[in-house]
Design an enzyme around this catalytic site. Structure first.
Site, PDB file in Angstrom:
ATOM      1  N   ASP A 178      17.499 116.142  20.298  1.00  0.00           N
ATOM      2  CA  ASP A 178      16.289 116.833  19.959  1.00  0.00           C
ATOM      3  C   ASP A 178      15.658 117.628  20.572  1.00  0.00           C
ATOM      4  O   ASP A 178      14.723 118.276  20.523  1.00  0.00           O
ATOM      5  CB  ASP A 178      15.505 115.565  19.601  1.00  0.00           C
ATOM      6  CG  ASP A 178      15.522 114.387  18.444  1.00  0.00           C
ATOM      7  OD1 ASP A 178      16.683 114.697  18.106  1.00  0.00           O
ATOM      8  OD2 ASP A 178      15.171 113.007  18.380  1.00  0.00           O
ATOM      9  N   GLU A 412      19.198 102.607  24.620  1.00  0.00           N
ATOM     10  CA  GLU A 412      19.289 104.143  24.236  1.00  0.00           C
ATOM     11  C   GLU A 412      19.659 105.055  24.440  1.00  0.00           C
ATOM     12  O   GLU A 412      20.984 106.181  24.595  1.00  0.00           O
ATOM     13  CB  GLU A 412      17.484 104.594  23.406  1.00  0.00           C
ATOM     14  CG  GLU A 412      17.685 105.608  22.810  1.00  0.00           C
ATOM     15  CD  GLU A 412      16.715 106.374  21.652  1.00  0.00           C
ATOM     16  OE1 GLU A 412      15.675 105.539  22.241  1.00  0.00           O
ATOM     17  OE2 GLU A 412      16.770 107.172  21.462  1.00  0.00           O
TER      18      GLU A 412
END
Ligand code: DGY
Length: 463
Positions: A178, A412
């Site tokens: 992202d 994550e």
């Protein structure tokens, strides 16, 4: 010294299984509660790889649920908002995305209007290989192969204006990486709108680990510009300021085309197999012709709107190895890059594979895709090393991935510096109990137990 989250490998393995159970929501796996409470496209396909060791019906269901929400033009959305109530913990919700106005969008469920890297075919083949009941699920496999094929057909038809066989992405969230440093060049090319919105992500995660407010202005501007065009592909192609040929996205497209071709042949779908093979070959060639950088030993990005090459370092473009894209000489250059001080540091002071070179001026050890190690990119590069016979690098990436999750837990993403482990307060970054970390680490552990799958399945069913 930081205390290990899991003392032994079997403890870690059990946690992988219980994390996937914890994140299962009746017909799909969410990435993690709170931060990402819906179904995300490439996360879901990675989760299926883990479920294949635990409960094959859930692995198959994961794909089924994705394809039940496919748009009529073949598009697959990066988020499916199955449970709108969960939206209180996530922004942007389905109303902000506003993709429902597109005539191809499904009516029974809200989705976003942007996609994510096409890893579905590749992950489906991983599941198929473990599916001892595949003979009873012919319809499932045939339908899923056809659905993923329609998605690829959409990408080549609607996102490849010059027929280069290098479909573009039209939002940075479509890259999966992202806030990668590569997007900075594009942000300089247009003025974003200003938003005073309530971010939800930074309520779950320390804001130093997330994209900045300024970054979000660009992300939301791109969504609103697309929404104002009803997500019409031709219109977006003409006007959006972000159209990029991304090496990770295209590498996964090649890998998935190859997987689909092999699977389609198993089911007598020879037309699909032939088309996928042609697509794979043409995209491979295009990546090598247009994006390979022999000096950097990796692939670049191409800004199609401004007709500019975007250079920059990072592990994501190394996923080309997974798809067999580089020739032997190019692959050796890539290996050299990964094993250089730019990634490993002096005296191997870093865990492989950082998402930005640790020597880069814009390297940030904490912030999302601007430095940290991520398990899905590691898993893919690990598979790529296996493909090219890079045994020691393959071993090293697995060792580093396991060491990180064993120390920090199933987070994550992770700080690449080994020295950070000495800090007793250090932690993994982003969401905890993260599905794709659990699923892909389980696969890495299981890779040593290739003959043991059946007994493992029995064991997991009891957990
Ligand atoms: C997020 O919200 O950060 C997601 O990655 C976007 O898909």
């Amino acid at each position: 010294m930081h205390k290990k989250a899991f003392r032994t490998l079997p403890d870690l393995e059990k946690a992988c299984v219980s994390t996937l159970y914890k994140n299962w929501r009746s017909k799909c796996t969410i990435p993690t509660a709170g931060l990402y409470p819906f179904q995300w496209l490439w996360d879901s396909a990675f989760s299926a790889v883990g479920w294949a060791y635990i409960d094959l019906s859930r692995a198959r269901q994961e794909f089924q649920t994705i394809l039940d929400c496919q748009w009529k033009n073949g598009f697959l959305a990066h988020i499916v908002y199955h449970d709108d109530d969960a939206g209180k913990s996530y922004f942007p919700g389905s109303a902000f995305q506003g993709a429902g106005a597109n005539p191809y969008a499904p009516k029974h469920v809200a989705t976003s209007g942007i996609t994510q890297p096409p890893n579905l075919g590749y992950c489906l083949e991983q599941v198929f290989q473990l599916d001892h009941a595949r003979a009873e699920h012919t319809d499932f496999y045939k339908n899923t192969i056809s659905g993923i094929f329609r998605f690829h057909a959409y990408l080549y038809r609607d996102r490849d204006p010059k027929q280069e066989y290098l479909p573009y992405i039209r939002h940075n969230w479509e890259s999966g990486t992202d806030n990668a440093v590569q997007w900075d060049a594009i942000w300089q090319s247009f003025e974003p709108r200003q938003y005073d919105i309530q971010r939800r992500d930074t309520e779950h995660v320390n804001d130093q680990q997330r994209p900045t407010k300024k970054d979000y202005n660009y992300y939301l501007t791109l969504i609103e510009l697309s929404k104002e065009l009803n997500f019409d592909e031709q219109q977006m192609q003409k006007t959006l300021p972000f159209l990029v040929q991304d090496p990770l996205f295209n590498a996964l497209l090649v890998a998935s085309n190859e997987s689909l071709a092999r699977l389609a042949l198993q089911f007598g779908m020879s037309d699909i197999a032939n088309t996928c093979l042609q697509w794979a070959q043409k995209t491979k060639k295009a990546m090598n012709r247009k994006l390979f950088d022999p000096i950097a030993g990796m692939y670049n990005y191409y800004d199609l709107r401004n007709e500019k090459m975007i250079k920059g370092s990072g592990a994501p473009s190394m996923v080309a190895l997974t798809a067999g894209i580089p020739n032997k000489r190019q692959a050796h250059l890539m290996k050299k890059t990964l094993q250089s001080a730019h990634y490993w540091g002096e005296d191997k002071a870093y865990f492989l594979c950082a998402t930005n070179a640790v020597t880069a001026t814009d390297y940030d050890s904490k912030r999302y895709w601007r430095g940290p190690v991520w398990i899905p990119t590691n898993w893919l590069i690990w598979k790529g090393c296996e493909r090219y016979g890079f045994k020691s690098l393959e071993k090293q990436i697995k060792k580093d991935s396991l060491a990180l999750v064993q120390h920090y837990g199933l987070f994550e993403y992770f700080d690449p510096a080994k020295s950070t482990l000495q800090d007793p307060d250090s932690t993994g970054y982003g969401g905890a109990d993260f599905s794709w970390s659990a699923a892909l680490i389980l696969d890495m552990i299981q890779s040593d137990n290739a003959n043991n799958t059946k007994s493992r399945l029995d064991l997991y069913q009891q957990i």
